[in-house]
Scaffold this active site. Structure first.
Site, PDB file in Angstrom:
ATOM      1  N   TYR A  35       0.825  -1.207   0.000  1.00 31.44           N
ATOM      2  CA  TYR A  35       0.000   0.000   0.000  1.00 31.44           C
ATOM      3  C   TYR A  35       0.855   1.251   0.000  1.00 31.44           C
ATOM      4  O   TYR A  35       2.072   1.184   0.178  1.00 31.44           O
ATOM      5  CB  TYR A  35      -0.962  -0.017   1.190  1.00 31.44           C
ATOM      6  N   ARG A  54       8.102   4.176  -4.774  1.00 31.59           N
ATOM      7  CA  ARG A  54       8.138   3.238  -3.637  1.00 31.59           C
ATOM      8  C   ARG A  54       7.106   2.124  -3.827  1.00 31.59           C
ATOM      9  O   ARG A  54       7.377   0.957  -3.507  1.00 31.59           O
ATOM     10  CB  ARG A  54       7.905   3.987  -2.324  1.00 31.59           C
ATOM     11  N   ARG A 102      -7.037 -20.973  -1.532  1.00 34.51           N
ATOM     12  CA  ARG A 102      -6.041 -20.724  -0.487  1.00 34.51           C
ATOM     13  C   ARG A 102      -4.850 -21.675  -0.606  1.00 34.51           C
ATOM     14  O   ARG A 102      -4.979 -22.873  -0.364  1.00 34.51           O
ATOM     15  CB  ARG A 102      -6.684 -20.829   0.907  1.00 34.51           C
ATOM     16  N   HIS A 104      -0.390 -21.127  -0.059  1.00 33.59           N
ATOM     17  CA  HIS A 104       0.634 -20.109   0.196  1.00 33.59           C
ATOM     18  C   HIS A 104       1.358 -19.702  -1.092  1.00 33.59           C
ATOM     19  O   HIS A 104       1.662 -18.536  -1.292  1.00 33.59           O
ATOM     20  CB  HIS A 104       1.654 -20.611   1.220  1.00 33.59           C
ATOM     21  N   LYS A 149       6.416  -1.798   1.852  1.00 35.73           N
ATOM     22  CA  LYS A 149       5.248  -1.212   2.520  1.00 35.73           C
ATOM     23  C   LYS A 149       4.093  -2.209   2.411  1.00 35.73           C
ATOM     24  O   LYS A 149       3.178  -2.064   1.595  1.00 35.73           O
ATOM     25  CB  LYS A 149       4.903   0.157   1.916  1.00 35.73           C
ATOM     26  N   GLU A 181      12.984   2.507  13.470  1.00 36.37           N
ATOM     27  CA  GLU A 181      11.990   3.533  13.117  1.00 36.37           C
ATOM     28  C   GLU A 181      10.881   3.480  14.149  1.00 36.37           C
ATOM     29  O   GLU A 181      11.018   2.817  15.176  1.00 36.37           O
ATOM     30  CB  GLU A 181      11.455   3.299  11.701  1.00 36.37           C
ATOM     31  N   LEU A 205      11.184   1.389   6.780  1.00 41.25           N
ATOM     32  CA  LEU A 205      10.571   1.900   5.565  1.00 41.25           C
ATOM     33  C   LEU A 205      11.285   3.191   5.168  1.00 41.25           C
ATOM     34  O   LEU A 205      11.453   4.076   6.017  1.00 41.25           O
ATOM     35  CB  LEU A 205       9.084   2.191   5.821  1.00 41.25           C
TER      36      LEU A 205
END
Ligand code: PDD
Length: 288
Positions: A35, A54, A102, A104, A149, A181, A205
């Site tokens: 995101y 990014r 489903r 992985h 992110k 961070e 990040l």
């Protein structure tokens, strides 16, 4: 902004309350997505090329073909802003690997989910800027790809909640004795007049706000350095700031209940107006 924002979901425009994602979406099942949060001042997205770069890096890191290129994202954001007029806002973009049975391992032909919405962006609370924020120091329990992110924010959520339960606004994270961070921000310290922030790595990040603060400091001759910050240096700092798209540059004046400096410090008082001026210029350019 109208009461019911219009959002973008997979090429469609619809009211937020009507946007639906299938339960087998890998974003829901695995947190398999990335995101961006992009502030908008006036009609101008803040540092859009940097946010899109990014996003592209995050998508590449999770090996997901970008569903849109930079002009495509820019057009989507322009339309999103046009459909949700207002003052300062923030754009939220999310891309997941989409719905699949489903398993992985990646689906053979993923159909990514693309979601975009606008939220109000409130300026920092003046009382908070006057007094500064409280933070706590916590062990960084996250993985070693914090440069992505990712929507998979469970560790960040648990850390931030611990901070809130201790009466603080943010958790400052320490890994092997070094500051990485905040749970949702980057960290700066000031010692002996010098601004310092940890260098980018897989453990943090690369914040867009962080980059701007470094640029402003350099452009105005404020001594600054990207270099490791130990927990001891954090605890002995004259000033501590946290930066993010939504928090801007916020002074931390209490750390684990102890005062940091005597309130927001003199170097923060230099940087903050420069940041506000940058925002004002964006707004004025949007109006011109
Ligand atoms: N988060 N580090 C982490 C873990 C973050 O979640 C954020 C921002 C930052 C600061 O990055 P930037 O300056 O580009 O906003 C650093 C956003 C605002 C969020 O998750 O809502």
């Amino acid at each position: 902004m109208s009461a019911e924002p219009t959002v973008h979901l997979n090429g469609e425009w619809l009211p937020l309350s009507q946007a639906r994602v299938p339960v087998l979406d890998r974003g829901f099942i695995f947190g398999d997505g990335v995101y961006e949060v992009i502030p908008v001042y006036g009609r101008r997205p803040f540092r859009l090329p940097q946010h899109l770069a990014r996003l592209a890096r995050s998508l590449e890191a999770i090996r997901l073909e970008p569903p849109l290129d930079a002009p495509g994202w820019t057009a989507l954001i322009d339309e999103l802003l046009a459909r949700n007029p207002g003052g300062d806002r923030s754009v939220y973009l999310q891309v997941t690997r989409g719905p699949a049975s489903r398993d992985h391992a990646f689906p053979r032909a993923p159909a990514p989910t693309v979601f975009a919405m606008v939220s109000p962006l409130n300026p920092p609370d003046p009382a908070l800027l006057e007094e500064g924020a409280a933070a706590v120091v916590l062990e960084d329990i996250r993985w070693s790809r914090c440069d992505i992110k990712s929507v998979n924010l469970l560790a960040n959520i648990l850390l931030r909640q611990q901070a809130v339960e201790r009466g603080a606004l943010e958790a400052i994270l320490v890994r092997d004795g070094q500051v990485t961070e905040g749970a949702a921000s980057n960290v700066f310290i000031v010692r002996d007049g010098e601004i310092r922030t940890p260098p980018t790595s897989r453990f943090m990040l690369p914040g867009i706000t962080r980059d701007l603060v470094l640029e402003l400091a350099r452009a105005h001759g404020l001594p600054c350095r990207e270099a490791p910050v130990s927990e001891a240096e954090l605890r002995g700092a004259d000033e501590i700031w946290i930066t993010s798209s939504t928090r801007e540059v916020l002074p931390v004046t209490r750390l684990d209940g102890r005062p940091v400096g005597g309130g927001p410090g003199p170097v923060w008082r230099r940087i903050m107006p420069l940041y506000q001026e940058y925002k004002r210029n964006l707004r004025e350019a949007a109006e011109a």
